[in-house]
Motif scaffolding. Structure first.
Motif, PDB file in Angstrom:
ATOM      1  N   PRO A 100      68.516  75.517 105.480  1.00 18.50           N
ATOM      2  CA  PRO A 100      69.535  75.057 104.142  1.00 18.50           C
ATOM      3  C   PRO A 100      68.935  73.904 103.845  1.00 18.50           C
ATOM      4  CG  PRO A 100      70.852  76.369 105.464  1.00 18.50           C
ATOM      5  CD  PRO A 100      69.369  76.045 106.280  1.00 18.50           C
ATOM      6  N   ILE A 101      68.640  73.068 104.387  1.00 18.55           N
ATOM      7  CA  ILE A 101      67.639  71.415 104.214  1.00 18.55           C
ATOM      8  C   ILE A 101      66.702  71.887 102.738  1.00 18.55           C
ATOM      9  CG2 ILE A 101      69.902  70.183 105.180  1.00 18.55           C
ATOM     10  CD1 ILE A 101      67.269  68.651 107.056  1.00 18.55           C
ATOM     11  N   GLY A 102      65.849  72.750 103.866  1.00 16.05           N
ATOM     12  CA  GLY A 102      64.639  73.224 102.581  1.00 16.05           C
ATOM     13  C   GLY A 102      63.253  72.106 103.393  1.00 16.05           C
ATOM     14  N   ARG A 103      63.714  72.086 105.219  1.00 15.41           N
ATOM     15  CA  ARG A 103      62.612  71.965 106.263  1.00 15.41           C
ATOM     16  C   ARG A 103      62.651  72.161 107.261  1.00 15.41           C
ATOM     17  NH1 ARG A 103      62.970  67.672 108.710  1.00 15.41           N
ATOM     18  NH2 ARG A 103      64.587  65.896 108.765  1.00 15.41           N
ATOM     19  N   MET A 104      61.395  72.625 107.588  1.00 15.62           N
ATOM     20  CA  MET A 104      60.984  72.486 109.016  1.00 15.62           C
ATOM     21  C   MET A 104      61.965  71.533 109.673  1.00 15.62           C
ATOM     22  SD  MET A 104      58.854  75.446 110.626  1.00 15.62           S
ATOM     23  CE  MET A 104      58.000  76.666 109.678  1.00 15.62           C
ATOM     24  N   GLY A 105      61.968  71.438 110.580  1.00 19.34           N
ATOM     25  CA  GLY A 105      62.353  69.940 111.473  1.00 19.34           C
ATOM     26  C   GLY A 105      61.335  69.697 112.577  1.00 19.34           C
ATOM     27  N   GLY A 106      61.047  67.995 112.556  1.00 20.14           N
ATOM     28  CA  GLY A 106      60.237  67.799 113.601  1.00 20.14           C
ATOM     29  C   GLY A 106      60.474  66.931 114.556  1.00 20.14           C
ATOM     30  N   VAL A 107      59.534  67.024 115.262  1.00 15.54           N
ATOM     31  CA  VAL A 107      59.938  66.701 117.390  1.00 15.54           C
ATOM     32  C   VAL A 107      60.835  65.732 117.248  1.00 15.54           C
ATOM     33  CG1 VAL A 107      58.203  68.121 117.746  1.00 15.54           C
ATOM     34  CG2 VAL A 107      57.850  65.515 117.632  1.00 15.54           C
TER      35      VAL A 107
END
Ligand code: HXC
Ligand code: NAP
Length: 273
Positions: free
Chosen positions: A215-222
């Motif tokens: 939904p927020i349009g990006r993969m997460g980062g560590v």
């Protein structure tokens, strides 16, 4: 990393902390002033991770063990408290194994390998840890996955193992609450540039489909996961226990199951060509 916490004087042990998300968590605590110990199977990975943590200015050490070996885990915890010179304030348990496979393509040993690492490994780590945890005050975080509560094709072994991990979390929050120990799970969503995503989303096309489904349009980062571990272990999280916390840009609320099934079919096509 924009969030800041003060963990100076705190002892942090990250099991499975030598790469990917868990190493990112170890780096977070190192930046925030903690003394950090990491463990995993490979001595090379342990050495590299310790060097990386020291580069951040942290007092850091490491030890190698396989979470499937209960005795080795117990010895690893002894090494950790020797290094810390006191009890463990924050324990992160995140060793895991994963490969996408149809149930009928997995031997009993293949299924067992994942259940043994993820679920039995969690039991071994929790059992070895308890006597060494700061009482009161310790924060224990198990690293789960969306598979714990969302069914996914080619992931029956991981879904079952991670569901078990979250029930260990919730049960120990009750059992250990009286000791002043808080126990929570973090459920990372799809995290970019990790072994897990490379295995589950092995092509740019599949990675794009996953990214679009968040939904927020990006993969997460560590870093996103490190900050959640910082929150849970800081005073801001002092009254949070027994929680299974998705940190996933809303992915588990929208589309995770269907995109993973689509991925499975894309993988089928890829393997057929
Ligand atoms: C079918 C497979 C297989 C596959 C391995 N096996 N890969 N079966 N399909 N793709 C079988 C093997 O044939 C063997 O069965 C059994 O599994 C054990 O394999 P080994 O290689 O002997 O085991 P081991 O060396 O202990 O390695 C464990 C492992 C490995 C889980 C198989 O992949 C590993 O070490 N993984 C750690 C790193 C990792 O997976 N990181 C990602 C975590 S991400 P037989 O019958 O032949 O003996 C994650 C969630 C991501 O957990 C979520 C994203 C949303
Ligand atoms: P990773 O880089 O492969 O991290 C796994 C870590 O666990 C490594 O340090 C590995 O080091 C260690 N490990 C594996 N098997 C072990 C064993 N038997 N005994 C001791 N240590 C062991 O994978 P990742 O993708 O960052 O995943 C990290 C955690 O996040 C896992 O719990 C995973 O389920 C969870 N997760 C990941 C994602 C994602 O997007 N990547 C999403 C949701 C949840 P050695 O090889 O040296 O043992």
């Amino acid at each position: 990393m924009s969030a800041t916490f003060d963990f100076s004087g705190k002892n942090v042990f990250v099991v499975g902390g030598t790469s990917g998300i868990n190493f990112g968590i170890a780096q977070g605590f190192a930046r925030w002033g903690a003394k950090v110990m990491v463990a995993s199977r490979s001595t090379d990975k342990v050495e590299a991770a310790v060097a990386g943590l020291r580069e951040l200015g942290a007092e850091a050490s490491g030890t190698a063990f396989d979470v499937r070996d209960a005795e080795a885990v117990t010895e690893g915890f002894k090494a950790a408290v020797d290094f810390f010179g006191g009890p463990i304030d924050i324990l992160v348990s995140g060793a895991a194994g994963n490969f996408p496979a149809k149930l009928n393509d997995m031997s009993a040993n293949a299924i067992r390998s994942v259940v043994d690492i993820d679920l039995m490994g969690t039991f071994h780590v929790m059992k070895a840890a308890h006597e060494h945890l700061a009482k009161p005050g310790a924060s224990v975080i198990n690293i789960s996955a969306p598979q714990a509560f969302l069914p996914m094709s080619y992931q029956a072994h991981v879904c079952a193992a991670k569901a078990g991990v979250d029930m260990v979390t919730r049960s120990l929050a009750l059992e250990w609450g009286r000791d002043g120990i808080r126990v929570n799970s973090i459920v990372p969503g799809p995290i970019a540039d990790t072994e897990g995503m490379d295995r589950l989303a092995p092509t740019p096309e599949i990675k794009e489909a996953v990214t679009k489904s968040v939904p927020i349009g990006r993969m997460g980062g560590v870093d996103d996961i490190a900050k959640a571990a910082g929150y849970l272990s800081s005073d801001a999280g002092a009254y949070v226990s027994g929680v299974v916390l998705p940190v996933d840009g809303g992915w588990s609320q929208a589309g995770a199951t269907s995109v993973m099934s689509k991925m499975a079919h894309m993988m089928d096509k890829m393997m057929a060509n």
